[in-house]
Structures are given as C-alpha cells and as structure tokens.
Design an enzyme around this catalytic site. Structure first.
Site, PDB file in Angstrom:
ATOM      1  N   ASN A  62      62.618  38.213 -20.626  1.00  0.00           N
ATOM      2  CA  ASN A  62      62.517  38.329 -22.083  1.00  0.00           C
ATOM      3  C   ASN A  62      63.671  37.629 -22.777  1.00  0.00           C
ATOM      4  O   ASN A  62      64.803  37.621 -22.285  1.00  0.00           O
ATOM      5  CB  ASN A  62      62.351  39.782 -22.541  1.00  0.00           C
ATOM      6  CG  ASN A  62      63.390  40.737 -22.006  1.00  0.00           C
ATOM      7  OD1 ASN A  62      63.954  40.530 -20.936  1.00  0.00           O
ATOM      8  ND2 ASN A  62      63.640  41.802 -22.737  1.00  0.00           N
ATOM      9  N   GLU A  64      65.338  37.506 -26.477  1.00  0.00           N
ATOM     10  CA  GLU A  64      65.352  38.136 -27.807  1.00  0.00           C
ATOM     11  C   GLU A  64      66.016  37.228 -28.837  1.00  0.00           C
ATOM     12  O   GLU A  64      66.602  36.199 -28.514  1.00  0.00           O
ATOM     13  CB  GLU A  64      66.045  39.502 -27.705  1.00  0.00           C
ATOM     14  CG  GLU A  64      65.268  40.435 -26.795  1.00  0.00           C
ATOM     15  CD  GLU A  64      65.747  41.882 -26.815  1.00  0.00           C
ATOM     16  OE1 GLU A  64      66.847  42.162 -27.337  1.00  0.00           O
ATOM     17  OE2 GLU A  64      65.010  42.737 -26.293  1.00  0.00           O
ATOM     18  N   CYS A  73      58.437  38.116 -24.909  1.00  0.00           N
ATOM     19  CA  CYS A  73      58.407  38.938 -23.695  1.00  0.00           C
ATOM     20  C   CYS A  73      58.477  38.062 -22.438  1.00  0.00           C
ATOM     21  O   CYS A  73      58.091  36.881 -22.464  1.00  0.00           O
ATOM     22  CB  CYS A  73      57.100  39.720 -23.617  1.00  0.00           C
ATOM     23  SG  CYS A  73      56.945  41.025 -24.829  1.00  0.00           S
ATOM     24  N   GLU A  75      56.615  38.223 -19.754  1.00  0.00           N
ATOM     25  CA  GLU A  75      55.305  37.814 -19.234  1.00  0.00           C
ATOM     26  C   GLU A  75      54.824  36.541 -19.909  1.00  0.00           C
ATOM     27  O   GLU A  75      54.300  35.628 -19.273  1.00  0.00           O
ATOM     28  CB  GLU A  75      54.263  38.913 -19.472  1.00  0.00           C
ATOM     29  CG  GLU A  75      54.520  40.208 -18.734  1.00  0.00           C
ATOM     30  CD  GLU A  75      55.442  41.177 -19.445  1.00  0.00           C
ATOM     31  OE1 GLU A  75      56.280  40.728 -20.263  1.00  0.00           O
ATOM     32  OE2 GLU A  75      55.351  42.387 -19.181  1.00  0.00           O
ATOM     33  N   CYS A 112      53.026  44.767 -22.312  1.00  0.00           N
ATOM     34  CA  CYS A 112      52.648  45.218 -23.664  1.00  0.00           C
ATOM     35  C   CYS A 112      51.283  44.641 -24.044  1.00  0.00           C
ATOM     36  O   CYS A 112      50.746  43.757 -23.367  1.00  0.00           O
ATOM     37  CB  CYS A 112      53.715  44.803 -24.673  1.00  0.00           C
ATOM     38  SG  CYS A 112      53.641  43.058 -25.121  1.00  0.00           S
ATOM     39  N   CYS A 115      51.071  40.853 -24.487  1.00  0.00           N
ATOM     40  CA  CYS A 115      51.108  40.131 -23.205  1.00  0.00           C
ATOM     41  C   CYS A 115      49.791  40.290 -22.455  1.00  0.00           C
ATOM     42  O   CYS A 115      49.320  39.352 -21.812  1.00  0.00           O
ATOM     43  CB  CYS A 115      52.282  40.607 -22.358  1.00  0.00           C
ATOM     44  SG  CYS A 115      53.853  40.000 -23.000  1.00  0.00           S
TER      45      CYS A 115
HETATM   46  N1  THU Z   1      59.234  43.285 -23.317  1.00  0.00           N
HETATM   47  C1  THU Z   1      58.760  42.416 -22.385  1.00  0.00           C
HETATM   48  O1  THU Z   1      59.432  41.437 -22.034  1.00  0.00           O
HETATM   49  N2  THU Z   1      57.529  42.645 -21.877  1.00  0.00           N
HETATM   50  C2  THU Z   1      56.740  43.695 -22.214  1.00  0.00           C
HETATM   51  O2  THU Z   1      55.589  43.726 -21.800  1.00  0.00           O
HETATM   52  C3  THU Z   1      57.273  44.771 -23.027  1.00  0.00           C
HETATM   53  C4  THU Z   1      58.504  44.447 -23.788  1.00  0.00           C
HETATM   54  C5  THU Z   1      60.540  43.029 -23.904  1.00  0.00           C
HETATM   55  C6  THU Z   1      60.503  42.594 -25.342  1.00  0.00           C
HETATM   56  C7  THU Z   1      61.858  43.008 -25.825  1.00  0.00           C
HETATM   57  O3  THU Z   1      62.776  41.969 -25.519  1.00  0.00           O
HETATM   58  C8  THU Z   1      62.200  44.236 -24.992  1.00  0.00           C
HETATM   59  O4  THU Z   1      61.335  44.195 -23.872  1.00  0.00           O
HETATM   60  C9  THU Z   1      62.024  45.553 -25.727  1.00  0.00           C
HETATM   61  O5  THU Z   1      60.760  45.645 -26.292  1.00  0.00           O
END
Ligand code: THU
Length: 160
Positions: A62, A64, A73, A75, A112, A115
């Site tokens: 991920n 940010e 994310c 994925e 999520c 994704c």
């Molecule tokens: N996140 C992912 O990378 N994948 C997911 O399927 C769920 C959330 C990340 C996004 C963000 O950087 C952190 O987790 C908190 O939501």
C-alpha cells in the site's frame, strides 16, 4: 417474492506450515513486500504477491498519501502492475498479508471492496479463477478458490 441465497465456501489453514509449498513461498514474498509499504497515516501495512502463469511473481504494497484518497491499496498496486507489464499472462494465485503497527492483527484480512472489484475485472478478463490467500499476523490463512467467491453480484461489463 422469492429469497435468494448466496453461498461462499472458504478454506481456513491454521498455520503457514499447512499451506502448499508454493503458496507458503508466495506468502513469504507478500510479508517481505508488506513490510516495505508506505503507510505513515494508517500504520497499517499490506502486501500482495501475485503468481503469474509464466512463473513470474508481481509484488505490491500500500502507498498512502497526505491527500488520503490519492493513496492505493497493495492489491491494486500489484494487479495494475501485472496488467500493465504482463497483459496476457493469467494471474493464478494471490497471497495477501496485513499487519498493524498499532496492535496485533489476529484476523486474516480480506481485500477491501474496491480491490475485490479490481481483481474481479482481471479474473473475468483472463477467464480463469484467481486463488486468493489472505492472512493477518497469527499465521492463520483463509483461501478463496476465486475472486467471484468473495464478491457476489459482481458488476461487470455485461451491464455496459
Ligand atoms: N489497504 C490495502 O492495501 N488493502 C486492502 O484491501 C485494505 C486496505 C490499505 C489502504 C490503506 O493504506 C491502509 O490499508 C488502511 O486502510
């Protein structure tokens, strides 16, 4: 009025040792890339390791951003890289891992909704199921035989 029942079957492995060797290796790669994630805001790290049919492994984590919605994310970071660089190579397996820097993540963490939608696009495009394995920090791993199993009532291009 009729009721519609939607059923999903998942497999649960109690420890990483129970996984087939190739998946265990893929999961280890997912852990390694997870720990390089850029998540200064959530302090929640996610890793994705994708095994392609040609044997290549594509990794993502991920990323940010101070403007929160601009982040991405793990994925989608990985699957878009795979789509961009190996457009004709089916994705066979996906190992996903997550870890919080604030508490011990005991629940295997599924992808999520956004994704799942993104993965669904590629599963439909390649006409081959993607096996998805996801875990948290305890070694317990959940497996889904396909993305479709995790996203009932998929919105796909048949509606367009
Ligand atoms: N996140 C992912 O990378 N994948 C997911 O399927 C769920 C959330 C990340 C996004 C963000 O950087 C952190 O987790 C908190 O939501």
């Amino acid at each position: 009025m009729k009721e519609l029942e939607i059923k999903s079957t998942l497999q649960v492995y109690d420890s990483l040792e129970e996984l087939p060797e190739d998946v265990r290796q893929l999961m280890q790669q997912s852990f390694d890339i997870r720990d390089k994630g850029y998540a200064p805001y959530s302090e929640f790290l996610v890793g994705a390791a994708l095994l392609l049919e040609n044997g290549k492994v594509v990794l993502g984590n991920n990323q940010e951003n101070a403007c929160y919605p601009s982040g991405l994310c793990a994925e989608r970071t990985a699957i878009y890289y795979a789509g961009a660089n190996y457009p004709n190579e089916p994705i066979l397996k996906m190992a996903l891992s997550a870890k919080s820097l604030k508490y011990r993540l005991t629940t295997p963490t599924p992808p999520c909704g956004a994704c799942r939608q993104a993965i669904a696009e590629y599963e439909l495009k390649q006409k081959k199921s993607i096996e998805i394995f996801f875990t948290g920090e305890t070694g317990k791993v959940v497996k889904s035989y396909s993305l479709a199993n995790l996203l009932p009532l998929i919105f796909d291009n048949s509606y367009l």
